[in-house]
Design an enzyme around this catalytic site. Structure first.
Site, mmCIF file in Angstrom:
data_model
loop_
_atom_site.group_PDB
_atom_site.id
_atom_site.type_symbol
_atom_site.label_atom_id
_atom_site.label_comp_id
_atom_site.label_asym_id
_atom_site.label_seq_id
_atom_site.Cartn_x
_atom_site.Cartn_y
_atom_site.Cartn_z
ATOM 1 N N CYS A 191 0.810 -1.219 0.000
ATOM 2 C CA CYS A 191 0.000 0.000 0.000
ATOM 3 C C CYS A 191 0.842 1.268 0.000
ATOM 4 O O CYS A 191 0.316 2.361 -0.204
ATOM 5 C CB CYS A 191 -0.953 -0.002 1.191
ATOM 6 S SG CYS A 191 -2.339 -1.142 0.970
ATOM 7 N N LYS A 211 0.621 3.318 -3.284
ATOM 8 C CA LYS A 211 -0.585 4.052 -3.668
ATOM 9 C C LYS A 211 -0.275 5.518 -3.948
ATOM 10 O O LYS A 211 0.707 6.076 -3.454
ATOM 11 C CB LYS A 211 -1.625 3.968 -2.548
ATOM 12 C CG LYS A 211 -2.272 2.607 -2.374
ATOM 13 C CD LYS A 211 -3.367 2.686 -1.332
ATOM 14 C CE LYS A 211 -4.127 1.378 -1.219
ATOM 15 N NZ LYS A 211 -5.227 1.448 -0.239
ATOM 16 N N SER A 257 -14.693 9.202 0.884
ATOM 17 C CA SER A 257 -13.448 8.427 0.964
ATOM 18 C C SER A 257 -13.627 7.188 1.834
ATOM 19 O O SER A 257 -12.751 6.846 2.635
ATOM 20 C CB SER A 257 -12.305 9.297 1.510
ATOM 21 O OG SER A 257 -12.113 10.434 0.711
ATOM 22 N N ASP A 258 -14.751 6.514 1.667
ATOM 23 C CA ASP A 258 -15.010 5.335 2.477
ATOM 24 C C ASP A 258 -14.292 4.118 1.896
ATOM 25 O O ASP A 258 -13.630 4.199 0.856
ATOM 26 C CB ASP A 258 -16.515 5.065 2.592
ATOM 27 C CG ASP A 258 -16.915 4.702 4.007
ATOM 28 O OD1 ASP A 258 -16.228 3.862 4.610
ATOM 29 O OD2 ASP A 258 -17.890 5.270 4.519
ATOM 30 N N ASP A 259 -14.438 2.973 2.572
ATOM 31 C CA ASP A 259 -13.649 1.804 2.215
ATOM 32 C C ASP A 259 -14.165 1.090 0.974
ATOM 33 O O ASP A 259 -13.386 0.481 0.235
ATOM 34 C CB ASP A 259 -13.623 0.825 3.396
ATOM 35 C CG ASP A 259 -12.964 1.445 4.616
ATOM 36 O OD1 ASP A 259 -11.815 1.885 4.493
ATOM 37 O OD2 ASP A 259 -13.600 1.501 5.678
ATOM 38 N N ASP A 290 -8.588 -3.554 -4.934
ATOM 39 C CA ASP A 290 -7.303 -3.206 -4.343
ATOM 40 C C ASP A 290 -6.223 -4.088 -4.956
ATOM 41 O O ASP A 290 -6.362 -5.314 -4.992
ATOM 42 C CB ASP A 290 -7.322 -3.397 -2.823
ATOM 43 C CG ASP A 290 -6.503 -2.339 -2.093
ATOM 44 O OD1 ASP A 290 -5.385 -2.054 -2.563
ATOM 45 O OD2 ASP A 290 -6.984 -1.806 -1.083
ATOM 46 N N ASP A 299 -11.761 -4.336 2.811
ATOM 47 C CA ASP A 299 -12.698 -3.224 2.637
ATOM 48 C C ASP A 299 -14.150 -3.685 2.742
ATOM 49 O O ASP A 299 -15.012 -2.941 3.217
ATOM 50 C CB ASP A 299 -12.467 -2.546 1.282
ATOM 51 C CG ASP A 299 -11.218 -1.680 1.274
ATOM 52 O OD1 ASP A 299 -10.780 -1.282 2.362
ATOM 53 O OD2 ASP A 299 -10.687 -1.417 0.184
ATOM 54 N N GLY A 341 -10.861 -12.592 -14.089
ATOM 55 C CA GLY A 341 -9.928 -11.499 -13.852
ATOM 56 C C GLY A 341 -9.441 -10.888 -15.144
ATOM 57 O O GLY A 341 -9.982 -11.147 -16.225
ATOM 58 N N SER A 381 -5.559 -9.339 -17.060
ATOM 59 C CA SER A 381 -4.105 -9.200 -16.957
ATOM 60 C C SER A 381 -3.590 -8.278 -18.054
ATOM 61 O O SER A 381 -4.167 -8.206 -19.144
ATOM 62 C CB SER A 381 -3.422 -10.568 -17.075
ATOM 63 O OG SER A 381 -3.642 -11.136 -18.363
#
Length: 357
Positions: free
Chosen positions: A20, A23, A51-53, A70, A93, A140, A142
């Site tokens: 993190c 970031k 700005s919440d999770d 994330d 989160d 996902g 890539s």
């Protein structure tokens, strides 16, 4: 001719910043988001404005989606462990909002010519934690990238009438933190070759512990008013968001903060991630020391340390705090009382959002 033994690739040496700490600075992100037009939908329960999770979108009278994403660069050298940390962090989160994770999409950035066996181990590590959380990886995306990055977009379910945001703290509440801090400086020390093995082991154990148990115990406790998880913006950055969002002042007892073994030593060795300095620039203007307090410089630095897969900061009614803390202790959650909510802030008075003692 004697062949040199094969040297395993150190993932932390392949990137400029890990976890993190990679970031964007909170101030830069806030500047961009504040310039975007407001979204209007009667079903948007929580957006990005506070700005919440995670975001929350109502899909029925008693049901809403909770969504987050994330991903980040390696902060440890072992690929499997990196995948575990990335998954644990992404799930956090959803837990912080009081939700239950259901599905996840993997986000992969990987160098084209790198060893695909490394990527397999990263994804195996991530899958192990997603399985532990009963969250199904359904796919996902890539892309090729010079620096490897990994994480997940996670979707869960939540009752829209029982959402825990970072904006509900009430004067008189007790503040509880469920994990020790210090992952940023310890993993920076690892990258710089200054860390001790025991420091890294303890940090990894913390970063690979799901916040699911802590979340379930918190939402089962009456009197919990606000929850946020402590990640890239550090304890002060996320506490700042809780204070401003709730319109209150938080008081932090710095001597009561739980610290990872080696965190203070890493600061003294000058293993300072760039994210720590950015967090300090962002949040320190709203932090004030109480009269007579004497906070050591190394401990003060840890207040801004960017955490990866950190714990939950919980604001709970004073009378309910002992019971919640006892339940954490019974279940092995290393929680500690770190302060209180002292009162409502006065708009426009330029009062501090956080007072340190």
């Amino acid at each position: 001719m004697t062949l040199e033994p094969h040297q395993p690739i150190r993932l932390t040496q392949q990137v400029k910043a890990g976890g993190c700490a990679s970031k964007l600075p909170a101030g830069s992100l806030r500047q961009v988001l504040s310039a975007l037009p407001a979204q209007t939908s009667p079903d948007l329960v929580v957006g990005f404005e506070t700005s919440d999770d995670a975001g929350i979108f109502r899909i029925g009278p008693k049901q809403a989606l909770v969504q987050t994403i994330d991903f980040f660069t390696p902060l440890v050298d072992d690929p499997f462990t990196f995948g575990q940390i990335a998954a644990t962090n992404a799930l956090s989160d959803v837990y912080a909002m009081g939700g239950r994770p259901l599905t996840a999409l993997a986000v992969v950035c990987f160098p084209q010519d790198s060893d695909l066996g490394i990527l397999e181990q990263i994804m195996r590590g991530g899958l192990s934690k997603m399985s532990e959380a009963n969250c199904i990886v359904v796919g996902g995306h890539s892309v090729r990238d010079v620096e490897m990055k990994f994480g997940y977009a996670v979707t869960g379910l939540i009752d829209p009438e029982r959402v825990y945001t970072n904006a509900g703290a009430v004067p008189g509440d007790t503040l509880i933190l469920t994990k020790p801090i210090g992952t940023g400086v310890i993993t920076t020390a690892l990258k710089q070759g200054k860390s001790e093995a025991v420091w890294v082991d303890h940090a990894i154990r913390s970063m690979t512990t799901l916040n699911g148990t802590a979340s379930a115990l918190a939402i089962a406790c009456s009197g919990v008013h606000a929850i946020t998880d402590i990640t890239g913006f550090g304890l002060m950055g996320h506490a700042r968001e809780m204070a401003l969002g709730s319109g209150v002042t938080l008081e932090i007892e710095t001597a009561h903060l739980p610290l990872l073994d080696g965190a203070l030593s890493a600061v003294r060795l000058e293993a300072i991630p760039g994210g720590l300095l950015a967090n300090r620039d962002f949040a320190e203007c709203l932090v004030q020391d109480s009269v007579g307090s004497q906070i050591p410089d190394d401990l003060r630095a840890l207040l801004y340390d960017p955490q990866t897969s950190g714990g939950l900061l919980i604001s709970v009614a004073r009378e309910n705090a002992p019971g919640l803390l006892a339940s954490f202790q019974r279940e092995g959650v290393p929680a500690a009382v770190i302060g209180c909510v002292s009162g409502a802030s006065t708009p426009g008075a330029h009062a501090p959002a956080i007072i340190l003692r």
